[in-house]
Scaffold this active site. Structure first.
Site, PDB file in Angstrom:
ATOM      1  N   LYS A   1       0.854  -1.193   0.000  1.00 24.34           N
ATOM      2  CA  LYS A   1       0.000   0.000   0.000  1.00 24.34           C
ATOM      3  C   LYS A   1       0.888   1.240   0.000  1.00 24.34           C
ATOM      4  O   LYS A   1       1.625   1.476   0.969  1.00 24.34           O
ATOM      5  CB  LYS A   1      -0.886   0.018   1.247  1.00 24.34           C
ATOM      6  CG  LYS A   1      -1.952  -1.058   1.201  1.00 24.34           C
ATOM      7  CD  LYS A   1      -2.953  -0.894   2.310  1.00 24.34           C
ATOM      8  CE  LYS A   1      -4.124  -1.835   2.111  1.00 24.34           C
ATOM      9  NZ  LYS A   1      -3.752  -3.202   1.740  1.00 24.34           N
TER      10      LYS A   1
ATOM     11  N   ASP B   1      -1.493  -2.011  -4.308  1.00 26.32           N
ATOM     12  CA  ASP B   1      -2.891  -1.991  -3.888  1.00 26.32           C
ATOM     13  C   ASP B   1      -3.472  -0.610  -4.157  1.00 26.32           C
ATOM     14  O   ASP B   1      -2.747   0.386  -4.186  1.00 26.32           O
ATOM     15  CB  ASP B   1      -2.995  -2.265  -2.371  1.00 26.32           C
ATOM     16  CG  ASP B   1      -2.798  -3.745  -2.021  1.00 26.32           C
ATOM     17  OD1 ASP B   1      -2.794  -4.587  -2.930  1.00 26.32           O
ATOM     18  OD2 ASP B   1      -2.655  -4.037  -0.817  1.00 26.32           O
TER      19      ASP B   1
ATOM     20  N   ARG C   1      -5.299  -6.182 -10.920  1.00 25.85           N
ATOM     21  CA  ARG C   1      -6.242  -6.880 -10.039  1.00 25.85           C
ATOM     22  C   ARG C   1      -7.495  -6.025 -10.004  1.00 25.85           C
ATOM     23  O   ARG C   1      -7.427  -4.835  -9.692  1.00 25.85           O
ATOM     24  CB  ARG C   1      -5.676  -6.996  -8.629  1.00 25.85           C
ATOM     25  CG  ARG C   1      -6.719  -7.559  -7.643  1.00 25.85           C
ATOM     26  CD  ARG C   1      -6.324  -7.328  -6.196  1.00 25.85           C
ATOM     27  NE  ARG C   1      -5.094  -7.991  -5.846  1.00 25.85           N
ATOM     28  CZ  ARG C   1      -4.259  -7.538  -4.901  1.00 25.85           C
ATOM     29  NH1 ARG C   1      -4.510  -6.435  -4.232  1.00 25.85           N
ATOM     30  NH2 ARG C   1      -3.152  -8.193  -4.637  1.00 25.85           N
TER      31      ARG C   1
ATOM     32  N   HIS D   1     -15.065 -12.700  -3.829  1.00 22.79           N
ATOM     33  CA  HIS D   1     -15.625 -13.915  -3.232  1.00 22.79           C
ATOM     34  C   HIS D   1     -17.098 -14.013  -3.618  1.00 22.79           C
ATOM     35  O   HIS D   1     -17.850 -14.776  -3.029  1.00 22.79           O
ATOM     36  CB  HIS D   1     -15.501 -13.869  -1.701  1.00 22.79           C
ATOM     37  CG  HIS D   1     -14.191 -13.330  -1.238  1.00 22.79           C
ATOM     38  ND1 HIS D   1     -13.982 -11.990  -1.003  1.00 22.79           N
ATOM     39  CD2 HIS D   1     -13.015 -13.933  -1.038  1.00 22.79           C
ATOM     40  CE1 HIS D   1     -12.722 -11.800  -0.654  1.00 22.79           C
ATOM     41  NE2 HIS D   1     -12.113 -12.953  -0.678  1.00 22.79           N
TER      42      HIS D   1
ATOM     43  N   ARG E   1     -12.371  -6.322   7.241  1.00 26.54           N
ATOM     44  CA  ARG E   1     -12.848  -7.677   6.910  1.00 26.54           C
ATOM     45  C   ARG E   1     -14.048  -8.049   7.777  1.00 26.54           C
ATOM     46  O   ARG E   1     -15.017  -8.618   7.295  1.00 26.54           O
ATOM     47  CB  ARG E   1     -11.748  -8.725   7.144  1.00 26.54           C
ATOM     48  CG  ARG E   1     -10.538  -8.606   6.266  1.00 26.54           C
ATOM     49  CD  ARG E   1     -10.773  -9.056   4.843  1.00 26.54           C
ATOM     50  NE  ARG E   1     -11.363  -8.066   3.968  1.00 26.54           N
ATOM     51  CZ  ARG E   1     -10.739  -7.016   3.436  1.00 26.54           C
ATOM     52  NH1 ARG E   1      -9.484  -6.778   3.691  1.00 26.54           N
ATOM     53  NH2 ARG E   1     -11.372  -6.192   2.633  1.00 26.54           N
TER      54      ARG E   1
HETATM   55  P1  FDA Z   1     -18.942  -8.985  -1.449  1.00 28.13           P
HETATM   56  O1  FDA Z   1     -18.454  -8.042  -0.414  1.00 28.13           O
HETATM   57  O2  FDA Z   1     -20.284  -8.727  -2.076  1.00 28.13           O
HETATM   58  O3  FDA Z   1     -18.920 -10.425  -0.810  1.00 28.13           O
HETATM   59  C1  FDA Z   1     -19.436 -11.556  -1.485  1.00 28.13           C
HETATM   60  C2  FDA Z   1     -19.585 -12.694  -0.483  1.00 28.13           C
HETATM   61  O4  FDA Z   1     -18.302 -13.104  -0.027  1.00 28.13           O
HETATM   62  C3  FDA Z   1     -20.323 -12.303   0.815  1.00 28.13           C
HETATM   63  O5  FDA Z   1     -21.707 -12.416   0.663  1.00 28.13           O
HETATM   64  C4  FDA Z   1     -19.752 -13.287   1.798  1.00 28.13           C
HETATM   65  O6  FDA Z   1     -20.413 -14.536   1.634  1.00 28.13           O
HETATM   66  C5  FDA Z   1     -18.342 -13.447   1.344  1.00 28.13           C
HETATM   67  N1  FDA Z   1     -17.423 -12.564   2.087  1.00 28.13           N
HETATM   68  C6  FDA Z   1     -16.868 -11.402   1.647  1.00 28.13           C
HETATM   69  N2  FDA Z   1     -16.048 -10.888   2.597  1.00 28.13           N
HETATM   70  C7  FDA Z   1     -16.101 -11.739   3.651  1.00 28.13           C
HETATM   71  C8  FDA Z   1     -15.472 -11.779   4.923  1.00 28.13           C
HETATM   72  N3  FDA Z   1     -14.618 -10.837   5.323  1.00 28.13           N
HETATM   73  N4  FDA Z   1     -15.715 -12.821   5.744  1.00 28.13           N
HETATM   74  C9  FDA Z   1     -16.567 -13.813   5.366  1.00 28.13           C
HETATM   75  N5  FDA Z   1     -17.198 -13.825   4.162  1.00 28.13           N
HETATM   76  C10 FDA Z   1     -16.971 -12.810   3.309  1.00 28.13           C
HETATM   77  N6  FDA Z   1     -10.046  -3.353  -2.015  1.00 28.13           N
HETATM   78  C11 FDA Z   1      -9.497  -2.150  -2.285  1.00 28.13           C
HETATM   79  O7  FDA Z   1     -10.185  -1.132  -2.208  1.00 28.13           O
HETATM   80  N7  FDA Z   1      -8.191  -2.061  -2.652  1.00 28.13           N
HETATM   81  C12 FDA Z   1      -7.394  -3.156  -2.804  1.00 28.13           C
HETATM   82  O8  FDA Z   1      -6.225  -3.025  -3.162  1.00 28.13           O
HETATM   83  C13 FDA Z   1      -7.965  -4.439  -2.543  1.00 28.13           C
HETATM   84  N8  FDA Z   1      -7.245  -5.582  -2.674  1.00 28.13           N
HETATM   85  C14 FDA Z   1      -7.878  -6.810  -2.626  1.00 28.13           C
HETATM   86  C15 FDA Z   1      -7.176  -7.978  -2.913  1.00 28.13           C
HETATM   87  C16 FDA Z   1      -7.847  -9.195  -3.006  1.00 28.13           C
HETATM   88  C17 FDA Z   1      -7.082 -10.433  -3.379  1.00 28.13           C
HETATM   89  C18 FDA Z   1      -9.256  -9.253  -2.740  1.00 28.13           C
HETATM   90  C19 FDA Z   1     -10.012 -10.538  -2.866  1.00 28.13           C
HETATM   91  C20 FDA Z   1      -9.922  -8.111  -2.376  1.00 28.13           C
HETATM   92  C21 FDA Z   1      -9.259  -6.890  -2.287  1.00 28.13           C
HETATM   93  N9  FDA Z   1      -9.913  -5.716  -1.917  1.00 28.13           N
HETATM   94  C22 FDA Z   1      -9.322  -4.508  -2.134  1.00 28.13           C
HETATM   95  C23 FDA Z   1     -11.235  -5.799  -1.206  1.00 28.13           C
HETATM   96  C24 FDA Z   1     -12.401  -5.717  -2.170  1.00 28.13           C
HETATM   97  O9  FDA Z   1     -12.499  -4.416  -2.685  1.00 28.13           O
HETATM   98  C25 FDA Z   1     -13.729  -6.084  -1.473  1.00 28.13           C
HETATM   99  O10 FDA Z   1     -13.960  -5.184  -0.448  1.00 28.13           O
HETATM  100  C26 FDA Z   1     -13.747  -7.486  -0.897  1.00 28.13           C
HETATM  101  O11 FDA Z   1     -13.144  -8.401  -1.758  1.00 28.13           O
HETATM  102  C27 FDA Z   1     -15.201  -7.962  -0.712  1.00 28.13           C
HETATM  103  O12 FDA Z   1     -15.878  -7.918  -1.931  1.00 28.13           O
HETATM  104  P2  FDA Z   1     -16.372  -9.212  -2.751  1.00 28.13           P
HETATM  105  O13 FDA Z   1     -16.034  -8.999  -4.183  1.00 28.13           O
HETATM  106  O14 FDA Z   1     -15.844 -10.435  -2.147  1.00 28.13           O
HETATM  107  O15 FDA Z   1     -17.947  -9.122  -2.680  1.00 28.13           O
END
Ligand code: FDA
Length: 303
Positions: A89, A123, A179, A222, A284
């Site tokens: 970061k 990031d 990413r 996810h 998280r």
């Molecule tokens: P969403 O939040 O809609 O979640 C989908 C489903 O996943 C949920 O319904 C739940 O079932 C499950 N889930 C998600 N988070 C969970 C948790 N903490 N515990 C349990 N279950 C969970 N953001 C950013 O602004 N800058 C960045 O550099 C990064 N880098 C990054 C790297 C990687 C490898 C990932 C996967 C994510 C990031 N992020 C990020 C975070 C990203 O922006 C986002 O906030 C999270 O991935 C959650 O979003 P989803 O796409 O998973 O969808």
């Protein structure tokens, strides 16, 4: 609603209690623990990207210390033959205090990774950082075409155009490696999509553009509907398995992660570690739909 509730509660929860719930998302506090966690994931066929926790520093001495920690991590992970790269970061190197100093530190880290033919992911942080982080990436990508990638956020209205604007850096030999994630910070509606459906629609449109332009997307989510949408795009564009990857966060949805792996896709897990785990893990916890009730119970459960 859960997010709001948890945000209100977390400041009153003792750090020790937050740690009980946070540790599932953190590989540990030391480099050894991070390397071990990465090796364990490698044993399951999963690549990693190791991140030293910490962000938004207050003075530049911290930037120097953070750089040294990254250099040490790279040394240790390479020695242990970890199959993985590194994420950082820019605000933990003072991006918002002095962007030239931050650039110098990050350049040194990229140079170190490049000496092992490895890779650093920048990031993406909140919107005051977006232009600065794109500028930083552009400069580094010009010098280290194969060793640096950037994160883009599907919730930002500008992202589609940012991908277009960076196209001049794309090449067959060193494709742009982005990413794509939804985005985690609270941004105003004037610059960010707010609705779940809108964010998901733009997520898939951005990924589609990356496939059309033969870039290398890391699909970081996810969320099942996005993953299924990505599968359709992979089919539509007949994308070879080595031209994209999926990414997930350490400790989040391991069953879904396994099912993606079992279908033969490349998977990389973000492995955060370090003493400054509080900010990352509370983000998280706010995203975990099951956490609100657990934390409320913990508040009333003494000891
Ligand atoms: P969403 O939040 O809609 O979640 C989908 C489903 O996943 C949920 O319904 C739940 O079932 C499950 N889930 C998600 N988070 C969970 C948790 N903490 N515990 C349990 N279950 C969970 N953001 C950013 O602004 N800058 C960045 O550099 C990064 N880098 C990054 C790297 C990687 C490898 C990932 C996967 C994510 C990031 N992020 C990020 C975070 C990203 O922006 C986002 O906030 C999270 O991935 C959650 O979003 P989803 O796409 O998973 O969808």
């Amino acid at each position: 609603m859960f997010n709001k509730l948890i945000s209100q509660i977390l400041p009153y929860v003792p750090e020790k209690v937050v740690w009980v719930f946070s540790k599932q998302y953190i590989a540990g506090e030391t480099i050894e623990e991070a390397v071990q966690a990465a090796k364990n994931l490698n044993a399951e066929g999963i690549m990693t990207t190791i991140d030293v926790l910490g962000e938004f520093i207050k003075n530049l001495d911290e930037a120097e210390a953070n750089k040294h920690e990254y250099l040490e991590v790279i040394e240790a992970a390479e020695k242990a033959n970890v199959d993985g790269n590194y994420s950082l970061k820019p605000t933990s190197f003072g991006l918002l205090i002095d962007k030239d100093t931050a650039y110098r530190h990050i350049r040194e880290i990229v140079e170190k990774a490049a000496s092992y033919n490895n890779f650093i992911r920048i990031d993406m942080e909140d919107s005051p950082c977006t232009d600065l982080e794109i500028e930083l990436f552009r400069k580094l990508k010009e010098e280290f075409p194969k060793n640096v990638g950037l994160v883009l956020q599907a919730y930002l209205k500008r992202t589609h155009q940012d991908i277009e604007n960076l196209k001049d850096l794309n090449s067959e030999d060193a494709p742009l490696n982005f990413r794509l994630c939804k985005g985690i910070y609270v941004e105003p509606a004037s610059i960010a999509y707010k609705k779940y459906e809108e964010v998901n629609k733009h997520f898939l449109e951005d990924i589609e553009l990356m496939f059309q332009e033969k870039m290398y997307p890391a699909i970081a989510t996810h969320d099942k509907p996005i993953i299924e949408g990505a599968y359709k795009l992979l089919e539509k564009y007949k994308v070879p398995k080595d031209k994209y990857e999926f990414q997930m966060l350490y400790g989040v949805t391991p069953a879904l992660r396994k099912s993606i792996l079992e279908q033969g896709h490349r998977m990389r897990v973000y492995v955060p570690f370090g003493k400054k785990w509080f900010g990352y893990s509370t983000r998280r916890l706010k995203e975990n739909p099951e956490m609100a009730s657990v934390i409320i119970k913990a508040l009333f459960y003494k000891g």
